[in-house]
Design an enzyme around this catalytic site. Structure first.
Site, PDB file in Angstrom:
ATOM      1  N   TYR A  77       0.849  -1.202   0.000  1.00 21.80           N
ATOM      2  CA  TYR A  77       0.000   0.000   0.000  1.00 21.80           C
ATOM      3  C   TYR A  77       0.882   1.249   0.000  1.00 21.80           C
ATOM      4  O   TYR A  77       0.587   2.221  -0.683  1.00 21.80           O
ATOM      5  CB  TYR A  77      -0.925   0.005   1.227  1.00 21.80           C
ATOM      6  CG  TYR A  77      -1.944   1.123   1.154  1.00 21.80           C
ATOM      7  CD1 TYR A  77      -3.168   0.925   0.528  1.00 21.80           C
ATOM      8  CD2 TYR A  77      -1.662   2.389   1.682  1.00 21.80           C
ATOM      9  CE1 TYR A  77      -4.089   1.959   0.419  1.00 21.80           C
ATOM     10  CE2 TYR A  77      -2.569   3.422   1.570  1.00 21.80           C
ATOM     11  CZ  TYR A  77      -3.792   3.206   0.949  1.00 21.80           C
ATOM     12  OH  TYR A  77      -4.694   4.234   0.839  1.00 21.80           O
ATOM     13  N   PHE A 129      -7.882  21.374 -25.092  1.00 22.49           N
ATOM     14  CA  PHE A 129      -8.161  19.937 -25.125  1.00 22.49           C
ATOM     15  C   PHE A 129      -9.381  19.707 -24.231  1.00 22.49           C
ATOM     16  O   PHE A 129      -9.552  20.377 -23.222  1.00 22.49           O
ATOM     17  CB  PHE A 129      -6.971  19.068 -24.692  1.00 22.49           C
ATOM     18  CG  PHE A 129      -7.311  17.610 -24.830  1.00 22.49           C
ATOM     19  CD1 PHE A 129      -7.462  17.049 -26.085  1.00 22.49           C
ATOM     20  CD2 PHE A 129      -7.580  16.828 -23.723  1.00 22.49           C
ATOM     21  CE1 PHE A 129      -7.872  15.724 -26.233  1.00 22.49           C
ATOM     22  CE2 PHE A 129      -7.983  15.508 -23.861  1.00 22.49           C
ATOM     23  CZ  PHE A 129      -8.126  14.953 -25.121  1.00 22.49           C
ATOM     24  N   THR A 130     -10.204  18.739 -24.610  1.00 26.72           N
ATOM     25  CA  THR A 130     -11.517  18.550 -23.984  1.00 26.72           C
ATOM     26  C   THR A 130     -11.452  18.476 -22.446  1.00 26.72           C
ATOM     27  O   THR A 130     -12.060  19.296 -21.753  1.00 26.72           O
ATOM     28  CB  THR A 130     -12.165  17.266 -24.534  1.00 26.72           C
ATOM     29  OG1 THR A 130     -11.221  16.191 -24.391  1.00 26.72           O
ATOM     30  CG2 THR A 130     -12.513  17.424 -26.014  1.00 26.72           C
ATOM     31  N   ASP A 220       1.303  20.321 -20.857  1.00 23.91           N
ATOM     32  CA  ASP A 220       0.637  19.037 -21.091  1.00 23.91           C
ATOM     33  C   ASP A 220       1.602  18.207 -21.939  1.00 23.91           C
ATOM     34  O   ASP A 220       1.635  18.313 -23.164  1.00 23.91           O
ATOM     35  CB  ASP A 220      -0.693  19.241 -21.811  1.00 23.91           C
ATOM     36  CG  ASP A 220      -1.424  17.922 -22.041  1.00 23.91           C
ATOM     37  OD1 ASP A 220      -0.783  16.859 -21.905  1.00 23.91           O
ATOM     38  OD2 ASP A 220      -2.626  17.956 -22.358  1.00 23.91           O
ATOM     39  N   LYS A 263      -0.190   7.392 -23.422  1.00 24.87           N
ATOM     40  CA  LYS A 263       0.253   7.704 -24.779  1.00 24.87           C
ATOM     41  C   LYS A 263       1.757   7.413 -24.920  1.00 24.87           C
ATOM     42  O   LYS A 263       2.146   6.274 -25.128  1.00 24.87           O
ATOM     43  CB  LYS A 263      -0.075   9.167 -25.117  1.00 24.87           C
ATOM     44  CG  LYS A 263      -1.544   9.409 -25.455  1.00 24.87           C
ATOM     45  CD  LYS A 263      -2.424   9.562 -24.270  1.00 24.87           C
ATOM     46  CE  LYS A 263      -3.790  10.137 -24.583  1.00 24.87           C
ATOM     47  NZ  LYS A 263      -4.646  10.214 -23.399  1.00 24.87           N
ATOM     48  N   ARG A 387     -13.879  14.920 -34.013  1.00 29.94           N
ATOM     49  CA  ARG A 387     -13.174  16.031 -33.358  1.00 29.94           C
ATOM     50  C   ARG A 387     -13.662  17.303 -34.030  1.00 29.94           C
ATOM     51  O   ARG A 387     -12.990  17.909 -34.846  1.00 29.94           O
ATOM     52  CB  ARG A 387     -11.652  15.902 -33.489  1.00 29.94           C
ATOM     53  CG  ARG A 387     -11.049  14.729 -32.760  1.00 29.94           C
ATOM     54  CD  ARG A 387     -10.741  14.920 -31.282  1.00 29.94           C
ATOM     55  NE  ARG A 387     -11.828  14.790 -30.358  1.00 29.94           N
ATOM     56  CZ  ARG A 387     -11.680  14.412 -29.082  1.00 29.94           C
ATOM     57  NH1 ARG A 387     -10.500  14.098 -28.606  1.00 29.94           N
ATOM     58  NH2 ARG A 387     -12.697  14.377 -28.272  1.00 29.94           N
ATOM     59  N   PHE A 454     -19.171  14.352 -26.295  1.00 32.75           N
ATOM     60  CA  PHE A 454     -18.758  13.456 -27.389  1.00 32.75           C
ATOM     61  C   PHE A 454     -18.637  12.010 -26.936  1.00 32.75           C
ATOM     62  O   PHE A 454     -18.761  11.090 -27.726  1.00 32.75           O
ATOM     63  CB  PHE A 454     -17.425  13.923 -27.998  1.00 32.75           C
ATOM     64  CG  PHE A 454     -16.316  14.040 -26.998  1.00 32.75           C
ATOM     65  CD1 PHE A 454     -16.166  15.183 -26.247  1.00 32.75           C
ATOM     66  CD2 PHE A 454     -15.433  12.995 -26.794  1.00 32.75           C
ATOM     67  CE1 PHE A 454     -15.155  15.293 -25.306  1.00 32.75           C
ATOM     68  CE2 PHE A 454     -14.409  13.086 -25.867  1.00 32.75           C
ATOM     69  CZ  PHE A 454     -14.277  14.241 -25.111  1.00 32.75           C
TER      70      PHE A 454
HETATM   71  O1  PLI Z   1      -7.245  10.345 -20.990  1.00 39.19           O
HETATM   72  P1  PLI Z   1      -6.424  10.847 -19.844  1.00 39.19           P
HETATM   73  O2  PLI Z   1      -7.249  11.272 -18.697  1.00 39.19           O
HETATM   74  O3  PLI Z   1      -5.319   9.933 -19.444  1.00 39.19           O
HETATM   75  O4  PLI Z   1      -5.632  12.161 -20.382  1.00 39.19           O
HETATM   76  C1  PLI Z   1      -6.301  13.319 -20.765  1.00 39.19           C
HETATM   77  C2  PLI Z   1      -5.537  13.996 -21.857  1.00 39.19           C
HETATM   78  C3  PLI Z   1      -4.831  15.129 -21.593  1.00 39.19           C
HETATM   79  N1  PLI Z   1      -4.142  15.775 -22.567  1.00 39.19           N
HETATM   80  C4  PLI Z   1      -4.121  15.332 -23.840  1.00 39.19           C
HETATM   81  C5  PLI Z   1      -3.341  16.103 -24.862  1.00 39.19           C
HETATM   82  C6  PLI Z   1      -4.805  14.196 -24.175  1.00 39.19           C
HETATM   83  O5  PLI Z   1      -4.748  13.769 -25.437  1.00 39.19           O
HETATM   84  C7  PLI Z   1      -5.558  13.486 -23.190  1.00 39.19           C
HETATM   85  C8  PLI Z   1      -6.338  12.357 -23.501  1.00 39.19           C
HETATM   86  N2  PLI Z   1      -6.536  12.022 -24.748  1.00 39.19           N
HETATM   87  C9  PLI Z   1      -7.310  11.083 -25.247  1.00 39.19           C
HETATM   88  C10 PLI Z   1      -8.134  10.179 -24.408  1.00 39.19           C
HETATM   89  C11 PLI Z   1      -7.339  10.947 -26.683  1.00 39.19           C
HETATM   90  O6  PLI Z   1      -8.001  10.031 -27.221  1.00 39.19           O
HETATM   91  O7  PLI Z   1      -6.674  11.761 -27.353  1.00 39.19           O
END
Ligand code: PLI
Length: 462
Positions: A77, A129-130, A220, A263, A387, A454
């Site tokens: 933990y 970004f969303t 970011d 990513k 998008r 979306f």
């Molecule tokens: O999906 P998260 O919560 O791990 O991360 C959010 C996020 C933040 N910044 C950027 C540039 C992103 O691309 C992003 C998440 N992107 C997704 C889910 C995508 O499909 O692009």
């Protein structure tokens, strides 16, 4: 005499050890599936998808080293050894001394926004970004887009369309005052602009301007390695530098960063919040125990942190990132043969089809990109995502749709997952839909959730 072979091809720096079957469905099957999903590709069951280009988020193939790392997960933990391995690599690659793990990127966005923003503040950024903008708005800020104009033009070929327009940023500072701007939110490459990078020169100029007004810069860094690759390939003075060195230099201008580890790090889950600011760190480390879990796991298993730590070593390998972006470039070059319009130049993580141009007979309130994504799925089972106006949501004050200049379908490449043959099949399907574009009718929205519509919005054929 035999022709001399010119060596200009590249291949992935890995071979395939484990495979996951996928299946092709019939058109009738897909018609039922997309209708049931309310014409929203996010609501499809993945079993019904053939080639899944919805996102590169968490959909990556981990290496054998990462899988081996999963077996040495320390699930204590508190004080897991994997946390310390990860922390060391966060310091090594991003150059940030303080680190808080989170379960994904938006959890870090939540904490940063809650800690730094006061009601009535303004957050300038290089396009929204969303999830980022939503967390900034929920914390009481107004997001202001200060990206260069070229970013909103899909045919402009400028190499750094993710740059911040210094004039726009200065104008905002003059208008609202530096005290109302807790930080500038900079992403690279810019997801919603088509994966377009910023240049190091632009970053330095933004940094200087912000320094003179005592405004902090936050990054970011979700796909920062792709930005570093573009700097290496396109910016003078960087061709001989390593990806790791460029990444470190980029990060040096920021007070802090957040990363969706799903990513660049080529894992299936995870997030990073890292900073140079000890006071901020202490607040975030305290906050993470409220929302995520103890500060040495932040909502993750020890094994996930180990895979992230190894992913950090792998993400900066030049051959790896070249093959990733090379795949997107190959896709673009194939589409060029048929004149299919997409955002230029090719970005880091995806091809963004220009739905506004392809379905130019549909007004934007009939959701051309949503429609195009559904049509592509119907044709072949290839899944992309909208998008455009649906992703942009509604204006905070007026409640009206935000109509972005870019109305796009994103076809995103999971890392190390698909082959060139998958790309060829996807291209053929896009071309078929493109050639039939005049017969395509639009959609109307029949269900709209309050946040990030979306993901869960539903549509019907007009
Ligand atoms: O999906 P998260 O919560 O791990 O991360 C959010 C996020 C933040 N910044 C950027 C540039 C992103 O691309 C992003 C998440 N992107 C997704 C889910 C995508 O499909 O692009």
């Amino acid at each position: 005499m035999a022709k001399k072979v010119i060596k200009k091809s590249w291949a992935e720096p890995f071979k395939i050890k484990v495979v996951e079957p996928i299946k092709m469905t019939t058109r009738e099957h897909r018609e039922r599936a997309i209708k049931t999903a309310g014409y929203n590709t996010f609501l499809l069951e993945s079993e019904d998808v053939y080639i899944d280009l919805l996102t590169d988020s968490g959909t990556n193939a981990m290496s054998d080293r990462q899988w081996a790392g999963m077996m040495v997960g320390d699930e204590a933990y508190a004080g897991s050894r994997n946390f310390y391995h990860l922390w060391n690599n966060v310091k090594k690659y991003y150059g940030m001394p303080y680190f808080v793990p989170t379960h994904q990127g938006r959890a870090a966005e939540h904490m940063i926004s809650q800690i730094l923003i006061k009601e009535g503040d303004y957050i300038p950024g290089n396009m929204y970004f969303t999830t980022t903008r939503l967390h900034q708005e929920l914390a009481g800020a107004t997001f202001v887009d200060v990206i260069v104009d070229e970013a909103h033009n899909p045919t402009n070929e400028k190499p750094f369309k993710g740059n911040i327009d210094l004039k726009k940023l200065k104008a905002l500072i003059n208008k609202v005052g530096a005290k109302k701007i807790p930080y500038v939110s900079m992403a690279g490459p810019v997801n919603m602009a088509g994966g377009q990078p910023f240049s190091m020169k632009n970053l330095k100029d933004v940094y200087k301007l912000c320094q003179s007004h005592k405004i902090k810069l936050w990054f970011d860094a979700t796909r920062a390695v792709e930005n570093a690759y573009f700097i290496k390939m396109r910016e003078r003075g960087y061709a001989k530098k390593t990806i790791a060195a460029i990444l470190k230099e980029m990060c040096s201008y920021f007070e802090g960063i957040w990363v969706s580890a799903k990513k660049d790090l080529m894992v299936n889950i995870g997030g990073i919040l890292a900073t140079k600011n000890k006071k901020f760190f202490e607040k975030a480390r305290n906050m993470v125990v409220v929302y995520e879990g103890l500060h040495t796991y932040g909502g993750l298993a020890g094994r996930d942190m180990e895979a992230m730590a190894i992913g950090l070593d792998e993400m900066v390998e030049f051959d790896n990132i070249r093959a990733r972006i090379g795949q997107v470039e190959y896709f673009g070059a194939e589409l060029d043969k048929y004149g299919v319009p997409y955002v230029r130049p090719v970005g880091g993580h995806a091809i963004f089809l220009d739905a506004k141009k392809i379905l130019s007979h549909l007004p934007q309130d009939q959701f051309p990109a949503q429609t195009l994504a559904a049509e592509l799925y119907l044709d072949s089972g290839v899944r992309g995502m909208e998008r455009g106006v649906v992703s942009a949501g509604r204006d905070q004050k007026t409640g009206e749709h935000r109509f972005p200049k870019l109305e796009l379908v994103r076809l995103t490449f999971p890392r190390r997952v698909y082959t060139q043959a998958h790309i060829d099949v996807a291209v053929e399907s896009i071309v078929a839909v493109y050639q039939n574009r005049k017969n395509i009718t639009g959609l109307k929205m029949i269900y709209e959730p309050e946040y990030l519509r979306f993901f869960q919005g539903r549509f019907e054929k007009l």
